[in-house]
Design a protein around this motif. Structure first.
Motif, mmCIF file in Angstrom:
data_model
loop_
_atom_site.group_PDB
_atom_site.id
_atom_site.type_symbol
_atom_site.label_atom_id
_atom_site.label_comp_id
_atom_site.label_asym_id
_atom_site.label_seq_id
_atom_site.Cartn_x
_atom_site.Cartn_y
_atom_site.Cartn_z
ATOM 1 N N ILE A 222 0.835 -1.201 0.000
ATOM 2 C CA ILE A 222 0.000 0.000 0.000
ATOM 3 C C ILE A 222 0.872 1.254 0.000
ATOM 4 C CG2 ILE A 222 -1.641 1.324 1.373
ATOM 5 C CD1 ILE A 222 -2.915 -1.293 2.235
ATOM 6 N N SER A 223 1.962 1.232 0.755
ATOM 7 C CA SER A 223 2.871 2.386 0.785
ATOM 8 C C SER A 223 3.466 2.647 -0.594
ATOM 9 C CB SER A 223 3.987 2.156 1.800
ATOM 10 O OG SER A 223 3.468 2.017 3.108
ATOM 11 N N VAL A 303 -8.992 2.068 0.859
ATOM 12 C CA VAL A 303 -8.024 1.179 1.525
ATOM 13 C C VAL A 303 -6.599 1.680 1.291
ATOM 14 C CG1 VAL A 303 -7.063 -1.147 1.574
ATOM 15 C CG2 VAL A 303 -9.532 -0.831 1.458
ATOM 16 N N LEU A 304 -6.314 2.111 0.054
ATOM 17 C CA LEU A 304 -4.973 2.608 -0.261
ATOM 18 C C LEU A 304 -4.650 3.871 0.533
ATOM 19 C CD1 LEU A 304 -4.937 2.085 -4.131
ATOM 20 C CD2 LEU A 304 -3.542 0.869 -2.460
ATOM 21 N N LYS A 305 -5.647 4.734 0.718
ATOM 22 C CA LYS A 305 -5.406 5.972 1.453
ATOM 23 C C LYS A 305 -5.401 5.753 2.963
ATOM 24 C CE LYS A 305 -4.750 8.600 -1.970
ATOM 25 N NZ LYS A 305 -3.407 9.175 -2.184
ATOM 26 N N ARG A 340 -7.008 -8.257 -1.992
ATOM 27 C CA ARG A 340 -6.396 -9.168 -2.976
ATOM 28 C C ARG A 340 -6.074 -8.433 -4.276
ATOM 29 N NH1 ARG A 340 -6.660 -14.300 -1.144
ATOM 30 N NH2 ARG A 340 -8.135 -14.726 0.538
ATOM 31 N N PHE A 341 -6.936 -7.494 -4.674
ATOM 32 C CA PHE A 341 -6.653 -6.719 -5.885
ATOM 33 C C PHE A 341 -5.400 -5.878 -5.704
ATOM 34 C CE2 PHE A 341 -7.017 -2.777 -8.314
ATOM 35 C CZ PHE A 341 -7.214 -3.274 -9.598
ATOM 36 N N ILE A 342 -5.260 -5.248 -4.535
ATOM 37 C CA ILE A 342 -4.085 -4.421 -4.269
ATOM 38 C C ILE A 342 -2.806 -5.262 -4.327
ATOM 39 C CG2 ILE A 342 -2.921 -3.078 -2.465
ATOM 40 C CD1 ILE A 342 -5.710 -2.079 -1.633
ATOM 41 N N GLN A 344 -2.254 -7.816 -6.203
ATOM 42 C CA GLN A 344 -1.972 -8.298 -7.554
ATOM 43 C C GLN A 344 -2.044 -7.207 -8.613
ATOM 44 O OE1 GLN A 344 -4.814 -11.438 -8.179
ATOM 45 N NE2 GLN A 344 -4.148 -12.609 -6.392
ATOM 46 N N ILE A 345 -2.149 -5.951 -8.235
ATOM 47 C CA ILE A 345 -2.351 -4.866 -9.180
ATOM 48 C C ILE A 345 -1.156 -4.728 -10.111
ATOM 49 C CG2 ILE A 345 -1.366 -3.017 -7.761
ATOM 50 C CD1 ILE A 345 -3.777 -1.313 -8.576
ATOM 51 N N GLU A 346 -1.446 -4.499 -11.401
ATOM 52 C CA GLU A 346 -0.416 -4.337 -12.418
ATOM 53 C C GLU A 346 -0.710 -3.084 -13.243
ATOM 54 O OE1 GLU A 346 2.249 -5.992 -12.576
ATOM 55 O OE2 GLU A 346 1.820 -7.680 -11.259
ATOM 56 N N ALA A 347 0.174 -2.796 -14.210
ATOM 57 C CA ALA A 347 0.058 -1.573 -15.005
ATOM 58 C C ALA A 347 -1.235 -1.526 -15.801
ATOM 59 C CB ALA A 347 1.263 -1.447 -15.936
ATOM 60 N N ASP A 348 -1.624 -2.653 -16.431
ATOM 61 C CA ASP A 348 -2.818 -2.641 -17.272
ATOM 62 C C ASP A 348 -4.091 -2.436 -16.458
ATOM 63 O OD1 ASP A 348 -2.458 -5.042 -16.029
ATOM 64 O OD2 ASP A 348 -3.243 -6.255 -17.667
ATOM 65 N N HIS A 349 -4.077 -2.757 -15.150
ATOM 66 C CA HIS A 349 -5.245 -2.512 -14.304
ATOM 67 C C HIS A 349 -5.497 -1.020 -14.106
ATOM 68 C CE1 HIS A 349 -4.230 -6.660 -12.433
ATOM 69 N NE2 HIS A 349 -5.058 -6.785 -13.456
ATOM 70 N N LEU A 350 -4.463 -0.209 -14.278
ATOM 71 C CA LEU A 350 -4.570 1.238 -14.039
ATOM 72 C C LEU A 350 -4.559 2.033 -15.331
ATOM 73 C CD1 LEU A 350 -2.010 1.464 -11.078
ATOM 74 C CD2 LEU A 350 -4.485 1.242 -10.935
ATOM 75 N N GLY A 351 -4.510 1.353 -16.469
ATOM 76 C CA GLY A 351 -4.455 2.060 -17.744
ATOM 77 C C GLY A 351 -3.130 2.741 -17.985
ATOM 78 N N LEU A 352 -2.051 2.205 -17.425
ATOM 79 C CA LEU A 352 -0.720 2.775 -17.581
ATOM 80 C C LEU A 352 0.152 1.857 -18.411
ATOM 81 C CD1 LEU A 352 -0.002 3.924 -13.908
ATOM 82 C CD2 LEU A 352 -0.700 5.382 -15.798
ATOM 83 N N SER A 353 1.167 2.441 -19.013
ATOM 84 C CA SER A 353 2.176 1.618 -19.664
ATOM 85 C C SER A 353 3.074 0.986 -18.598
ATOM 86 C CB SER A 353 3.020 2.473 -20.611
ATOM 87 O OG SER A 353 3.760 3.435 -19.877
ATOM 88 N N VAL A 354 3.744 -0.069 -18.979
ATOM 89 C CA VAL A 354 4.624 -0.750 -18.027
ATOM 90 C C VAL A 354 5.742 0.178 -17.569
ATOM 91 C CG1 VAL A 354 6.208 -2.704 -17.718
ATOM 92 C CG2 VAL A 354 4.097 -3.002 -19.029
#
Length: 468
Positions: A222-223, A303-305, A340-342, A344-354
């Protein structure tokens, strides 16, 4: 040859001075530190005491009568060392009695507070039966919780068995025939208040020890993801609205309080309170109907905040010891899904490039984009952020149209090349059919004026040839 163990003691023999350390029989029940303090004080008093005895005796040799009087005076006077030891023991017993009285008073207050959950019961016999069943279980369960050798799985099984037993008893016993259908919930709250007011620390510490690595892992994760904004998660949270920001902060605080609650229902209440604040923020941000598609991204953002402590331990505790209703179970599952999502989160989940995702994770600067959060920038910088976003959008448009121009130039070049090839092919056919055109160049490389003059000259020459 056997050697005596100097510091041998049996477990549970605390210092007589109630200092918290263990005592020893060879030190008259004191620990080494308290024994030295008591002994030094008693020794000083003993020296003064002996000095008074010496000064009270005459310098001449004592007679038989004087010796008897001295012996009687020694017997009548109390030994200071024994007096100090006795006083220390009395201090310990009095402090223990005070602590015991305070604990009993606190326990009585907790029981009275827990009994409020049973005030809505109709019959006194049913109420007495519930209290008797819970008291019997709580006493035995407390002994097992206090035993450090008892495994957490054993406690989970014991508590689950009792929950099933009390539920079945309410459904089948004639004592509860006239009670309300919500009695199960009242009894649930009463049991949790009685059991976990004494045993929460024993139970939760065992769970926290087993999930310590997972708790640290999700905290670090999370940090590292502190830069994520609602737009990246497709969360319908308009942070430009003051009421939305305030409501989101309330949801964050409610989730942080999850770890401070000592009963399963108390923890679930924090989750449900967080859920209410999130729904309020979503309604204020948009007129869309609130469903799972918009609630879960908002919960992930909260949750992230919030970065709640011991997140895995709290979820494990609730999964093993809580009795949630249907709605409560749904939102507890949502919280578990968010965690669980946090993880396993990846770039494509956020609409970002790698590449951008890696830059964010390393804490390196990234070109400003539309993903700008009010949690990350002060309010006075909003106008600057808007300008940066506009510049970024214009820059993207320039790149887009530049690419289009490059494509058009390549297509034009291809068409010109094909056209020139077609013209050359036609001229070659003309060379073969008409001999006057032998002087025409094989490829069109001359300037337009030069080509015109050459054609005029050839035309005149061909006319002369035909006249002759």
């Amino acid at each position: 040859m056997t050697t005596a163990v100097v510091n041998s003691r049996s477990d549970g023999e605390l210092c007589r001075n109630a200092c918290g350390f263990y005592g020893n029989k060879i030190w008259d029940g004191f620990c080494s530190k308290c024994y030295r303090e008591v002994y030094q004080q008693a020794k000083q008093i003993q020296e003064v005491y002996d000095g008074k005895l010496n000064t009270s005796t005459p310098p001449s040799s004592p007679t038989t009568s004087n010796s008897n009087e001295k012996r009687r005076s020694n017997l009548s006077m109390r030994n200071p060392l024994r007096q100090m030891v006795h006083r220390a023991g009395s201090l310990r017993s009095s402090s223990s009695s005070v602590i015991s009285a305070l604990l009993n008073e606190e326990q009585t207050a907790e029981n009275e507070d827990a009994s409020k959950h049973l005030d809505l019961m109709i019959t006194d016999d049913a109420r007495v039966d519930i209290k008797s069943q819970v008291k019997t279980f709580a006493n035995g369960f407390h002994k097992k919780c206090s035993n450090k050798n008892t495994d957490i799985d054993v406690l989970i099984q014991e508590y689950g068995t009792f929950k099933d037993m009390i539920k079945k008893r309410i459904q089948t016993n004639s004592l509860y025939r006239e009670e309300n259908e919500d009695l199960v919930h009242y009894v649930r709250d009463y049991v949790e208040k009685i059991v976990f007011s004494k045993d929460y620390t024993f139970i939760f510490n065992r769970i926290a020890m087993e999930n310590e690595e997972q708790d640290l892992s999700i905290q670090n994760r999370i940090s590292a993801l502190h830069w994520i904004t609602p737009a990246m998660l497709d969360a319908v949270l308009n942070e430009n609205i003051a009421n939305v920001r305030e409501t989101v902060y309330k949801a964050i605080n409610a989730l942080i309080e999850l770890d401070s609650k000592s009963t399963p229902q108390g923890k679930i209440h924090s989750i449900m309170e967080c859920k209410l604040f999130i729904e309020e923020a979503l309604r204020t941000s948009s007129e869309r109907t609130i469903n799972a598609d918009c609630f879960l991204p908002a919960l992930i953002y909260v949750v992230l905040k919030a970065k709640p402590p011991r997140l895995h331990s709290n979820i494990r505790f609730l999964s093993e010891f809580s009795q949630p209703s249907g709605e409560q179970l749904y939102y507890l599952a949502n919280l578990d899904s968010a965690v669980r999502f946090i993880e396993q989160i990846e770039a494509d989940h956020l609409g970002l490039s790698v590449n951008d995702f890696d830059l964010y994770m390393r804490g390196e600067p990234v070109l400003p984009s539309k993903f700008v959060s009010l949690f990350d920038y002060p309010m006075e910088y909003n106008s600057i952020n808007d300008q940066l976003r506009k510049i970024s959008q214009e820059y993207s448009q320039i790149e887009h149209y530049s690419g289009k121009i490059d494509e058009n130039i390549q297509d034009l070049t291809k068409h010109l090349t094909q056209s020139i090839a077609d013209v050359n092919e036609l001229l070659n056919h003309s060379y073969k059919r008409f001999s006057p055109f032998e002087q025409i160049p094989s490829s069109v490389t001359a300037e337009p004026n030069e080509v015109a003059e050459s054609l005029t000259h050839l035309t005149v020459k061909s006319q002369h040839s035909s006249d002759s």
